[in-house]
Design a protein around this motif. Structure first.
Motif, PDB file in Angstrom:
ATOM      1  N   VAL A 160      56.402  56.313  32.895  1.00  0.00           N
ATOM      2  CA  VAL A 160      55.558  55.947  31.689  1.00  0.00           C
ATOM      3  C   VAL A 160      54.986  54.695  32.230  1.00  0.00           C
ATOM      4  CG1 VAL A 160      57.553  54.166  31.001  1.00  0.00           C
ATOM      5  CG2 VAL A 160      55.947  55.425  29.308  1.00  0.00           C
ATOM      6  N   GLY A 161      55.241  54.265  33.424  1.00  0.00           N
ATOM      7  CA  GLY A 161      54.214  52.877  33.855  1.00  0.00           C
ATOM      8  C   GLY A 161      54.830  51.664  33.295  1.00  0.00           C
ATOM      9  N   ALA A 162      54.172  50.796  33.892  1.00  0.00           N
ATOM     10  CA  ALA A 162      54.656  49.237  33.415  1.00  0.00           C
ATOM     11  C   ALA A 162      54.516  48.914  32.070  1.00  0.00           C
ATOM     12  CB  ALA A 162      54.039  48.268  34.472  1.00  0.00           C
ATOM     13  N   ASP A 163      53.431  49.426  31.668  1.00  0.00           N
ATOM     14  CA  ASP A 163      53.046  49.259  30.125  1.00  0.00           C
ATOM     15  C   ASP A 163      54.096  50.098  28.948  1.00  0.00           C
ATOM     16  OD1 ASP A 163      52.242  51.833  30.195  1.00  0.00           O
ATOM     17  OD2 ASP A 163      50.070  51.467  29.644  1.00  0.00           O
ATOM     18  N   ASN A 164      54.749  50.739  29.620  1.00  0.00           N
ATOM     19  CA  ASN A 164      55.728  51.381  28.610  1.00  0.00           C
ATOM     20  C   ASN A 164      54.955  52.365  27.482  1.00  0.00           C
ATOM     21  OD1 ASN A 164      58.423  52.318  28.159  1.00  0.00           O
ATOM     22  ND2 ASN A 164      58.756  50.885  26.572  1.00  0.00           N
ATOM     23  N   VAL A 165      54.076  53.061  27.925  1.00  0.00           N
ATOM     24  CA  VAL A 165      53.103  53.492  26.925  1.00  0.00           C
ATOM     25  C   VAL A 165      52.745  54.921  27.647  1.00  0.00           C
ATOM     26  CG1 VAL A 165      50.867  53.692  25.404  1.00  0.00           C
ATOM     27  CG2 VAL A 165      52.200  51.563  25.719  1.00  0.00           C
ATOM     28  N   TRP A 166      52.816  55.986  27.022  1.00  0.00           N
ATOM     29  CA  TRP A 166      52.709  57.348  27.816  1.00  0.00           C
ATOM     30  C   TRP A 166      51.158  57.664  27.726  1.00  0.00           C
ATOM     31  CZ3 TRP A 166      56.028  59.369  30.553  1.00  0.00           C
ATOM     32  CH2 TRP A 166      57.526  59.361  30.058  1.00  0.00           C
ATOM     33  N   MET A 167      50.819  58.228  28.737  1.00  0.00           N
ATOM     34  CA  MET A 167      49.454  58.730  28.940  1.00  0.00           C
ATOM     35  C   MET A 167      48.503  57.520  29.119  1.00  0.00           C
ATOM     36  SD  MET A 167      49.403  62.196  26.555  1.00  0.00           S
ATOM     37  CE  MET A 167      49.739  61.487  25.112  1.00  0.00           C
ATOM     38  N   THR A 168      48.690  56.734  29.856  1.00  0.00           N
ATOM     39  CA  THR A 168      47.836  55.620  30.280  1.00  0.00           C
ATOM     40  C   THR A 168      47.337  55.229  31.595  1.00  0.00           C
ATOM     41  OG1 THR A 168      49.698  53.872  30.095  1.00  0.00           O
ATOM     42  CG2 THR A 168      48.351  54.198  27.900  1.00  0.00           C
ATOM     43  N   LYS A 169      46.674  54.551  32.109  1.00  0.00           N
ATOM     44  CA  LYS A 169      46.332  54.649  33.501  1.00  0.00           C
ATOM     45  C   LYS A 169      47.330  54.295  34.450  1.00  0.00           C
ATOM     46  CE  LYS A 169      41.251  54.159  32.514  1.00  0.00           C
ATOM     47  NZ  LYS A 169      39.823  53.233  32.777  1.00  0.00           N
ATOM     48  N   ASP A 170      48.335  53.620  33.942  1.00  0.00           N
ATOM     49  CA  ASP A 170      49.610  53.235  34.869  1.00  0.00           C
ATOM     50  C   ASP A 170      50.888  54.278  35.075  1.00  0.00           C
ATOM     51  OD1 ASP A 170      50.684  52.574  32.408  1.00  0.00           O
ATOM     52  OD2 ASP A 170      51.693  50.683  33.255  1.00  0.00           O
ATOM     53  N   ASP A 171      50.599  55.506  34.418  1.00  0.00           N
ATOM     54  CA  ASP A 171      51.427  56.445  34.422  1.00  0.00           C
ATOM     55  C   ASP A 171      51.900  56.911  35.940  1.00  0.00           C
ATOM     56  OD1 ASP A 171      51.299  56.538  31.570  1.00  0.00           O
ATOM     57  OD2 ASP A 171      50.491  58.794  31.482  1.00  0.00           O
ATOM     58  N   GLY A 172      53.228  57.037  35.903  1.00  0.00           N
ATOM     59  CA  GLY A 172      53.834  57.326  37.503  1.00  0.00           C
ATOM     60  C   GLY A 172      53.305  58.640  37.966  1.00  0.00           C
ATOM     61  N   LEU A 173      53.090  59.546  37.137  1.00  0.00           N
ATOM     62  CA  LEU A 173      52.584  60.859  37.916  1.00  0.00           C
ATOM     63  C   LEU A 173      51.200  60.970  38.071  1.00  0.00           C
ATOM     64  CD1 LEU A 173      55.147  63.542  36.143  1.00  0.00           C
ATOM     65  CD2 LEU A 173      55.392  61.929  38.053  1.00  0.00           C
ATOM     66  N   MET A 174      50.602  59.910  37.924  1.00  0.00           N
ATOM     67  CA  MET A 174      49.114  59.742  38.548  1.00  0.00           C
ATOM     68  C   MET A 174      49.105  60.039  40.083  1.00  0.00           C
ATOM     69  SD  MET A 174      46.974  57.267  36.565  1.00  0.00           S
ATOM     70  CE  MET A 174      45.422  57.829  37.174  1.00  0.00           C
ATOM     71  N   LEU A 175      48.129  60.569  40.515  1.00  0.00           N
ATOM     72  CA  LEU A 175      48.132  60.910  42.167  1.00  0.00           C
ATOM     73  C   LEU A 175      47.266  59.884  42.923  1.00  0.00           C
ATOM     74  CD1 LEU A 175      46.847  64.537  41.665  1.00  0.00           C
ATOM     75  CD2 LEU A 175      49.110  63.730  41.961  1.00  0.00           C
ATOM     76  N   LYS A 176      48.177  59.515  44.027  1.00  0.00           N
ATOM     77  CA  LYS A 176      47.322  58.569  45.042  1.00  0.00           C
ATOM     78  C   LYS A 176      46.231  59.592  45.729  1.00  0.00           C
ATOM     79  CE  LYS A 176      51.713  56.424  46.347  1.00  0.00           C
ATOM     80  NZ  LYS A 176      52.697  55.988  47.316  1.00  0.00           N
ATOM     81  N   SER A 177      45.214  58.493  46.281  1.00  0.00           N
ATOM     82  CA  SER A 177      44.062  59.315  46.765  1.00  0.00           C
ATOM     83  C   SER A 177      44.326  60.006  47.899  1.00  0.00           C
ATOM     84  CB  SER A 177      43.110  58.145  47.257  1.00  0.00           C
ATOM     85  OG  SER A 177      43.532  57.256  48.240  1.00  0.00           O
ATOM     86  N   THR A 178      45.544  59.866  48.585  1.00  0.00           N
ATOM     87  CA  THR A 178      45.846  60.783  49.433  1.00  0.00           C
ATOM     88  C   THR A 178      46.730  61.787  49.251  1.00  0.00           C
ATOM     89  OG1 THR A 178      47.804  59.397  49.994  1.00  0.00           O
ATOM     90  CG2 THR A 178      45.801  58.826  51.528  1.00  0.00           C
ATOM     91  N   SER A 179      46.761  62.421  48.169  1.00  0.00           N
ATOM     92  CA  SER A 179      47.478  63.480  47.636  1.00  0.00           C
ATOM     93  C   SER A 179      46.805  64.532  48.033  1.00  0.00           C
ATOM     94  CB  SER A 179      47.675  63.547  46.214  1.00  0.00           C
ATOM     95  OG  SER A 179      48.111  64.553  45.771  1.00  0.00           O
ATOM     96  N   PRO A 180      47.622  65.782  48.385  1.00  0.00           N
ATOM     97  CA  PRO A 180      47.023  67.120  48.857  1.00  0.00           C
ATOM     98  C   PRO A 180      46.688  67.758  47.505  1.00  0.00           C
ATOM     99  CG  PRO A 180      49.418  67.080  48.781  1.00  0.00           C
ATOM    100  CD  PRO A 180      49.256  65.663  48.551  1.00  0.00           C
ATOM    101  N   ALA A 181      46.833  66.971  46.151  1.00  0.00           N
ATOM    102  CA  ALA A 181      46.243  67.888  45.221  1.00  0.00           C
ATOM    103  C   ALA A 181      45.201  67.241  44.640  1.00  0.00           C
ATOM    104  CB  ALA A 181      47.388  67.768  44.218  1.00  0.00           C
ATOM    105  N   VAL A 182      44.676  66.328  45.306  1.00  0.00           N
ATOM    106  CA  VAL A 182      43.172  65.615  44.993  1.00  0.00           C
ATOM    107  C   VAL A 182      42.172  66.446  45.373  1.00  0.00           C
ATOM    108  CG1 VAL A 182      41.592  63.692  45.210  1.00  0.00           C
ATOM    109  CG2 VAL A 182      44.084  63.248  44.738  1.00  0.00           C
ATOM    110  N   ASP A 183      41.344  66.812  44.317  1.00  0.00           N
ATOM    111  CA  ASP A 183      39.825  67.472  44.560  1.00  0.00           C
ATOM    112  C   ASP A 183      40.163  68.842  45.198  1.00  0.00           C
ATOM    113  OD1 ASP A 183      38.475  65.282  43.463  1.00  0.00           O
ATOM    114  OD2 ASP A 183      38.070  64.431  45.482  1.00  0.00           O
TER     115      ASP A 183
END
Length: 215
Positions: A160-183
């Motif tokens: 849920v991220g530090a803001d404790n709000v779902w579907m926002t920019k700090d969600d933990g399941l966002m991908l790092k730029s080095t993720s094999p799932a990017v692009d």
């Protein structure tokens, strides 16, 4: 069913977290559905389908979704029964079948006589050799599929991220730029919707990501 049952629905830009059921479908139990830009995190079912259970002869579609840390006795993320499922740009990681994230049915499992999972530009959590008819998780078709790699989430321990709000920019399941799932997704799969789960434009560079989040 814990959250949604027996409806023909389209689910879009949604997050299913920590739903629980004793029998079928920790989060979603449906016979006809289309799901896009959604996450299924830490849902559980004692019996079948940690996130989704389906028993349908129609072709169900899942696009740009993320299944993480769902648990069930059979089918950690998805349990089907002779049900054709087409998934595109979808990510499965750290789901559990009967307590094991390396078991054959940890992400997908079909209890029927034949498995009909069609995967395009998806990331599966097991090695490619694990998806066989004898394991009840065979991929009928597999195009540009990534197997058995860490997707490199931003912070999966705090979805849920530090803001404790779902579907926002700090969600933990966002991908790092080095993720094999990017692009590495399929652009044509996102016809009809142009944003990810938090409203970010889907095609940031030239190619859509796998999973619910763009960078």
């Amino acid at each position: 069913y814990a959250a949604i049952a027996e409806l023909k629905v389209v689910i879009s830009h949604s997050s299913f977290f920590n739903n629980q059921a004793g029998d079928d479908a920790g989060a979603v139990g449906l016979n006809k559905f289309s799901i896009n830009s959604s996450t299924f995190e830490q849902n559980s079912c004692i019996d079948e389908g940690g996130a989704i259970r389906i028993n349908s002869s129609s072709n169900e579609t899942i696009t740009n979704c993320t299944f993480y840390n769902n648990k069930a006795g059979q089918g950690g993320a998805i349990r089907a029964y002779d049900s054709p499922i087409t998934a595109k740009n979808t990510l499965f990681y750290d789901n559990y079948d009967n307590g094991s994230k390396t078991a054959a049915g940890s992400d997908i499992w079909d209890a029927g006589a034949s498995t009909r999972f069609n995967m395009t530009n998806c990331q599966m959590q097991l090695a490619s050799s694990s998806y066989t008819a004898s394991n009840s998780n065979a991929l009928t078709s597999a195009t540009n599929v990534i197997y058995n790699q860490d997707p490199k989430f931003a912070n999966s321990s705090n979805p849920v991220g530090a803001d404790n709000v779902w579907m926002t920019k700090d969600d933990g399941l966002m991908l790092k730029s080095t993720s094999p799932a990017v692009d590495v997704g399929l652009n044509s799969a996102i016809t009809g919707y142009s944003t990810d789960i938090i409203g970010t434009t889907r095609i940031v560079n030239t190619t859509v990501n796998i999973g619910a989040y763009e960078l």
